[in-house]
Design an enzyme around this catalytic site. Structure first.
Site, PDB file in Angstrom:
ATOM      1  N   HIS A  36       0.868  -1.194   0.000  1.00  0.00           N
ATOM      2  CA  HIS A  36       0.000   0.000   0.000  1.00  0.00           C
ATOM      3  C   HIS A  36       0.900   1.237   0.000  1.00  0.00           C
ATOM      4  CE1 HIS A  36      -3.669   2.288   1.181  1.00  0.00           C
ATOM      5  NE2 HIS A  36      -2.849   2.986   1.962  1.00  0.00           N
ATOM      6  N   ASP A  38       1.115   5.375   0.051  1.00  0.00           N
ATOM      7  CA  ASP A  38       0.394   6.603   0.401  1.00  0.00           C
ATOM      8  C   ASP A  38       1.024   7.803  -0.283  1.00  0.00           C
ATOM      9  OD1 ASP A  38      -1.605   5.675   2.309  1.00  0.00           O
ATOM     10  OD2 ASP A  38       0.108   5.154   3.567  1.00  0.00           O
ATOM     11  N   MET A  40       0.918  11.734  -0.712  1.00  0.00           N
ATOM     12  CA  MET A  40       0.402  12.930  -0.027  1.00  0.00           C
ATOM     13  C   MET A  40       1.055  14.164  -0.617  1.00  0.00           C
ATOM     14  SD  MET A  40       0.572  11.640   3.902  1.00  0.00           S
ATOM     15  CE  MET A  40       0.000   9.991   4.379  1.00  0.00           C
ATOM     16  N   MET A  71      -3.805  10.899  -1.611  1.00  0.00           N
ATOM     17  CA  MET A  71      -4.305  11.940  -0.697  1.00  0.00           C
ATOM     18  C   MET A  71      -3.795  13.266  -1.241  1.00  0.00           C
ATOM     19  SD  MET A  71      -3.636   9.842   2.800  1.00  0.00           S
ATOM     20  CE  MET A  71      -2.590   8.650   1.951  1.00  0.00           C
ATOM     21  N   MET A 140     -11.217   4.737   6.255  1.00  0.00           N
ATOM     22  CA  MET A 140     -10.122   5.310   7.045  1.00  0.00           C
ATOM     23  C   MET A 140     -10.477   5.193   8.528  1.00  0.00           C
ATOM     24  SD  MET A 140      -7.868   6.215   4.838  1.00  0.00           S
ATOM     25  CE  MET A 140      -6.748   6.943   6.044  1.00  0.00           C
ATOM     26  N   GLY A 145      -3.108  11.310   6.641  1.00  0.00           N
ATOM     27  CA  GLY A 145      -1.973  12.235   6.696  1.00  0.00           C
ATOM     28  C   GLY A 145      -0.747  11.680   7.395  1.00  0.00           C
ATOM     29  N   GLY A 148       0.947   5.805  12.367  1.00  0.00           N
ATOM     30  CA  GLY A 148       1.140   5.745  13.815  1.00  0.00           C
ATOM     31  C   GLY A 148       0.063   6.389  14.649  1.00  0.00           C
ATOM     32  N   ASP A 178      -7.885   1.216   6.983  1.00  0.00           N
ATOM     33  CA  ASP A 178      -6.567   1.868   6.929  1.00  0.00           C
ATOM     34  C   ASP A 178      -6.380   2.796   8.126  1.00  0.00           C
ATOM     35  OD1 ASP A 178      -4.149   2.861   6.080  1.00  0.00           O
ATOM     36  OD2 ASP A 178      -4.955   4.008   4.391  1.00  0.00           O
ATOM     37  N   GLY A 179      -5.432   2.414   8.999  1.00  0.00           N
ATOM     38  CA  GLY A 179      -5.050   3.308  10.085  1.00  0.00           C
ATOM     39  C   GLY A 179      -5.180   2.678  11.453  1.00  0.00           C
ATOM     40  N   GLY A 180      -4.069   2.646  12.169  1.00  0.00           N
ATOM     41  CA  GLY A 180      -4.099   2.158  13.554  1.00  0.00           C
ATOM     42  C   GLY A 180      -4.340   0.665  13.676  1.00  0.00           C
ATOM     43  N   GLY A 200       0.823  -0.040   8.589  1.00  0.00           N
ATOM     44  CA  GLY A 200       2.115   0.609   8.401  1.00  0.00           C
ATOM     45  C   GLY A 200       3.003   0.393   9.604  1.00  0.00           C
TER      46      GLY A 200
HETATM   47  C1  DX5 Z   1      -2.662   7.346   6.683  1.00  0.00           C
HETATM   48  C2  DX5 Z   1      -2.338   6.338   5.630  1.00  0.00           C
HETATM   49  C3  DX5 Z   1      -2.107   4.951   6.115  1.00  0.00           C
HETATM   50  C4  DX5 Z   1      -0.954   4.812   7.057  1.00  0.00           C
HETATM   51  C5  DX5 Z   1      -1.384   3.862   8.120  1.00  0.00           C
HETATM   52  O1  DX5 Z   1      -3.037   8.535   6.062  1.00  0.00           O
HETATM   53  O2  DX5 Z   1      -3.380   6.260   4.680  1.00  0.00           O
HETATM   54  O3  DX5 Z   1      -1.983   4.035   5.028  1.00  0.00           O
HETATM   55  O4  DX5 Z   1       0.225   4.308   6.467  1.00  0.00           O
HETATM   56  O5  DX5 Z   1      -0.387   3.816   9.056  1.00  0.00           O
HETATM   57  P1  DX5 Z   1      -0.541   3.066  10.437  1.00  0.00           P
HETATM   58  O6  DX5 Z   1      -0.771   1.629  10.143  1.00  0.00           O
HETATM   59  O7  DX5 Z   1       0.740   3.358  11.112  1.00  0.00           O
HETATM   60  O8  DX5 Z   1      -1.720   3.681  11.156  1.00  0.00           O
HETATM   61 ZN    ZN Z   2      -3.254   4.698   3.115  1.00  0.00          ZN
END
Ligand code: DX5
Ligand code: ZN
Length: 222
Positions: A36, A38, A40, A71, A140, A145, A148, A178-180, A200
């Protein structure tokens, strides 16, 4: 779509960028299902990552499917560049462009999967009219953005509601979260009908990213 086993997508945002390609190689060798990526732009989200040239270099590093999460403002101007760079899937945030229907259709016309990413504050109705032309949705579970961040409770419930919308519309939809995310949450995601877990920090900030991938795959298989 409902895959038999939850797909684990390693999000490179959390990796050591000085070793980006080694890290991609390591998680590929460890059995991660997807990579994946990202993207930005420092406008739609305050953070800035990289563009198509890095995606193209990642493409040459792995044969795994590349899930490119845009993003960025005016995503419609960039979609072709990311497809050219080797994206298998391209997801846009609907609020970044005037005509999401047109752009999603253009991704599909290039033979790639078209996705829509839904922020925690975005009503699920944003996707309703687009369901027939969308292959996947990224729910999400943090605000976009940064990596972590803390998982926002209620995100699995949103995924469940999204599944119901897709069922009501009689359309197949791959649902990603996606996220956390971490290993402990993988079974909960599967239970909520989520097809793809994006992680991530849980992978790249672990002492041993390859072992973290194995743990997640194990959690996905029970
Ligand atoms: C956040 C990203 C995620 C991010 C997730 O904007 O879209 O893909 O890498 O990271 P973790 O898994 O650390 O929350
Ligand atoms: Zn992402």
């Amino acid at each position: 779509m409902t895959t038999e086993q939850t797909v684990i997508a390693a999000s490179v945002l959390a990796c050591d960028f000085g070793r980006l390609f080694d890290e991609v190689q390591a998680v590929t060798d460890a059995g991660a299902d997807w990579i994946h990526v990202d993207v930005m732009d420092g406008h739609y989200v305050p953070n800035l990552t990289f563009g198509p040239m890095i995606v193209e270099a990642v493409r040459r590093t792995t044969t795994l499917p590349l899930d490119v999460h845009l993003m960025i403002e005016h995503a419609e101007r960039w979609v072709d560049s990311y497809v050219d760079a080797g994206a298998d899937m391209v997801a846009i945030h609907p609020e970044t462009l005037y005509h999401p229907h047109l752009t999603l259709t253009s991704i599909r016309k290039r033979g790639k999967q078209a996705g829509i990413a839904l922020n925690p504050g975005t009503s699920l109705s944003a996707i309703e009219e687009l369901l027939p032309i969308v292959d996947y949705a990224i729910v999400m579970s943090v605000n976009p953005g940064w990596g972590g961040q803390k998982f926002i409770e209620g995100s699995f419930e949103r995924a469940r509601r999204l599944r119901q919308l897709a069922l009501d519309a009689k359309t197949s939809l791959t649902i990603e979260i996606d996220g956390g995310m971490n290993t402990e949450r993988v079974p909960q995601a599967a239970e909520a009908g989520i097809d793809v877990v994006i992680a991530g920090s849980a992978i790249f900030k672990a002492d041993d990213p390859a072992a973290a991938v194995s743990d997640m795959l194990q959690a996905a298989s029970v």
